[in-house]
Design a protein around this motif. Sequence first.
Motif, short mmCIF file in Angstrom:
data_model
loop_
_atom_site.label_atom_id
_atom_site.label_comp_id
_atom_site.label_asym_id
_atom_site.label_seq_id
_atom_site.Cartn_x
_atom_site.Cartn_y
_atom_site.Cartn_z
N ASN A 1 0.40 -13.46 10.07
CA ASN A 1 -0.24 -12.30 9.46
C ASN A 1 0.80 -11.62 8.58
O ASN A 1 1.80 -11.12 9.08
N VAL A 2 0.54 -11.61 7.28
CA VAL A 2 1.48 -11.08 6.31
C VAL A 2 0.77 -10.02 5.48
O VAL A 2 -0.40 -10.16 5.16
N GLU A 3 1.50 -8.97 5.15
CA GLU A 3 0.98 -7.94 4.25
C GLU A 3 1.90 -7.88 3.04
O GLU A 3 3.12 -7.84 3.17
N ILE A 4 1.30 -7.90 1.85
CA ILE A 4 2.05 -7.78 0.61
C ILE A 4 1.66 -6.47 -0.03
O ILE A 4 0.48 -6.19 -0.24
N VAL A 5 2.67 -5.64 -0.32
CA VAL A 5 2.44 -4.35 -0.95
C VAL A 5 3.18 -4.35 -2.28
O VAL A 5 4.40 -4.47 -2.31
#
Length: 151
Positions: free
Chosen positions: A95-99
């Motif tokens: 689970n990765v979040e890119i901001v």
Amino acid sequence: MTRKICCVFLTLSVLIFIGAGCRDSKMVTDAKVVFSNTLKGNFFFQPESKTAYDKVAADSTGKYQFVAEIQEPTFFRYVGVKQGFYSVYLTPGANVEIVESENGVEFKGDWAAENTFLAENRYIGISKEGIESYSAEWLEINSEEIKRLIA
């Protein structure tokens, strides 16, 4: 007679126990990437092996996310709103979040440190003489260069 019933019961119990152990327990293979960009505009996310870019669109809830069914660690490409190219490392179940903001791109969640390293040490593959961009040979050369940078 009770001995036969006990043997049948024991045999059935063993078969049920074995059957329960052999159930198809689906391994988690979906990697999920959530985009929390503060910048407005188009951005793209794709496996490195794919040559065409697909724009990331909002789902029915208005969230921007990408779910990839992968069986092994894989590199993806993120092309940001500001047209920056980033390699993104994903593994099954990650689970990765890119901001993306005015300050650049930030990675959160699984593999955040590795993806941050890749972003800070970006390598954008430039075709060598006689090698076509996005060809199998080009992808292999870029993959090897990224591995070298990580090492």
